[in-house]
Scaffold this active site. Sequence first.
Site, PDB file in Angstrom:
ATOM      1  N   ARG A   6     -19.057  -1.990   9.678  1.00 33.72           N
ATOM      2  CA  ARG A   6     -17.686  -2.295  10.242  1.00 33.72           C
ATOM      3  C   ARG A   6     -17.155  -1.074  10.827  1.00 33.72           C
ATOM      4  O   ARG A   6     -17.766   0.186  10.077  1.00 33.72           O
ATOM      5  CB  ARG A   6     -16.769  -2.799   9.238  1.00 33.72           C
TER       6      ARG A   6
ATOM      7  N   ARG B 169     -22.254  -0.895   2.834  1.00 35.63           N
ATOM      8  CA  ARG B 169     -21.835  -2.111   3.407  1.00 35.63           C
ATOM      9  C   ARG B 169     -22.087  -2.697   4.783  1.00 35.63           C
ATOM     10  O   ARG B 169     -22.088  -1.693   5.595  1.00 35.63           O
ATOM     11  CB  ARG B 169     -19.922  -2.131   3.156  1.00 35.63           C
TER      12      ARG B 169
ATOM     13  N   ARG C 196      -9.865   6.787   4.794  1.00 30.80           N
ATOM     14  CA  ARG C 196      -9.196   5.735   3.757  1.00 30.80           C
ATOM     15  C   ARG C 196      -9.015   5.978   2.432  1.00 30.80           C
ATOM     16  O   ARG C 196      -8.072   5.532   1.871  1.00 30.80           O
ATOM     17  CB  ARG C 196     -10.232   4.297   3.969  1.00 30.80           C
TER      18      ARG C 196
ATOM     19  N   ARG D 157       0.667  -1.270  -0.156  1.00 29.73           N
ATOM     20  CA  ARG D 157      -0.083  -0.208   0.053  1.00 29.73           C
ATOM     21  C   ARG D 157       0.810   1.152  -0.006  1.00 29.73           C
ATOM     22  O   ARG D 157       0.232   2.433  -0.314  1.00 29.73           O
ATOM     23  CB  ARG D 157      -0.747   0.064   1.236  1.00 29.73           C
TER      24      ARG D 157
HETATM   25  P1  ADP Z   1      -9.855  -1.863   2.702  1.00 30.91           P
HETATM   26  O1  ADP Z   1      -9.230  -2.262   1.543  1.00 30.91           O
HETATM   27  O2  ADP Z   1     -11.447  -1.673   2.216  1.00 30.91           O
HETATM   28  O3  ADP Z   1      -9.469  -0.413   2.962  1.00 30.91           O
HETATM   29  P2  ADP Z   1      -8.528  -3.432   4.393  1.00 30.91           P
HETATM   30  O4  ADP Z   1      -9.221  -4.504   5.132  1.00 30.91           O
HETATM   31  O5  ADP Z   1      -7.504  -4.041   3.268  1.00 30.91           O
HETATM   32  O6  ADP Z   1      -9.984  -2.620   3.729  1.00 30.91           O
HETATM   33  O7  ADP Z   1      -7.889  -2.653   5.371  1.00 30.91           O
HETATM   34  C1  ADP Z   1      -8.392  -1.995   6.563  1.00 30.91           C
HETATM   35  C2  ADP Z   1      -7.484  -0.924   7.227  1.00 30.91           C
HETATM   36  O8  ADP Z   1      -6.310  -1.863   7.694  1.00 30.91           O
HETATM   37  C3  ADP Z   1      -6.852   0.151   6.453  1.00 30.91           C
HETATM   38  O9  ADP Z   1      -7.464   1.241   6.266  1.00 30.91           O
HETATM   39  C4  ADP Z   1      -5.278   0.295   7.335  1.00 30.91           C
HETATM   40  O10 ADP Z   1      -5.727   0.805   8.657  1.00 30.91           O
HETATM   41  C5  ADP Z   1      -4.931  -1.136   7.788  1.00 30.91           C
HETATM   42  N1  ADP Z   1      -4.310  -1.898   6.788  1.00 30.91           N
HETATM   43  C6  ADP Z   1      -4.638  -2.937   5.858  1.00 30.91           C
HETATM   44  N2  ADP Z   1      -3.716  -3.137   4.838  1.00 30.91           N
HETATM   45  C7  ADP Z   1      -2.438  -2.320   5.283  1.00 30.91           C
HETATM   46  C8  ADP Z   1      -1.008  -2.118   4.629  1.00 30.91           C
HETATM   47  N3  ADP Z   1      -0.706  -2.733   3.630  1.00 30.91           N
HETATM   48  N4  ADP Z   1      -0.553  -1.039   5.235  1.00 30.91           N
HETATM   49  C9  ADP Z   1      -0.829  -0.321   6.251  1.00 30.91           C
HETATM   50  N5  ADP Z   1      -2.197  -0.378   6.894  1.00 30.91           N
HETATM   51  C10 ADP Z   1      -2.757  -1.274   6.158  1.00 30.91           C
END
Ligand code: ADP
Length: 255
Positions: A190, A157, A201, A119
Amino acid sequence: MAVGKTAAKLGSAAGAVASVSEKPVSEITKPIAIILFGSPGSGKGTQSKYLVEWLKIPQISTGDMLREHIRQGDAIGLAIMDRMRAGSLVSDELVNQLVFERISQPDANKGFILDGYPRTPAQAEEMMRLLAARGAGEVVIHLVVDYNIIISRMSGRRVCPVCGTLYNAVSRPPKIEGICDLEGAALVIRDDDREDVVRERLAQYERQTRPLIEFFRATSDRLIEVDASREKPDAVFERIKRELRGVLGQGRVSA
Ligand code: ADP
């Protein structure tokens, strides 16, 4: 910045995918890393589940792993709770470590699907190091979805607090409004699907994650871009399958 170096690694890892002989996925020794890339709400989780079933390799969702730590209430969970609730990213060091440990598990030997990772540029660089160390070749699947569609999807959602099944008022409604089909439990929003958090986000995605696609576009010839705005998830998956067969070689994946 070491983009050039990383690009070279990315190129060679991608090339390695093409050089594997055309066998079913189950017979391939070189692991395949499928990177699902797209904004929050683009459908990465849903497509991951289809891919798991089709390719018989595990999904590795950093979001799920982090939420599990929060659910357990362990030290990691306590440390990340506030950032997650605010819609901010957690530290690169932590997610890099979690992914490293997870892809070292025996069930990831043949390959894995990365959902929500990398990310940030620092995560992308670490991922390339991890894949090179594993001898894995990557395929990036970019799910392209219009911003307004994302907002309307995410605000509808709901999740079952018991089994985790995701529903959506428009695209996947439960049989009885507000109730889980499987558990009969009342569905909830959620924590990080609240509208203010959704906007944060998406802002984080625009700032830190979207630029990675330019990096993948410039460096990988194993990049599949799929419009995931209009069609239902199963139709999107059919297109992903077609593209993946083209990229991986017809004989490597079953029908
Ligand atoms: P979405 O893709 O719908 O945002 P995720 O379940 O992938 O949902 O992520 C939810 C949260 O988890 C993010 O908003 C962040 O806080 C954290 N997160 C997930 N993956 C990462 C990552 N690769 N790096 C940093 N934070 C992460």
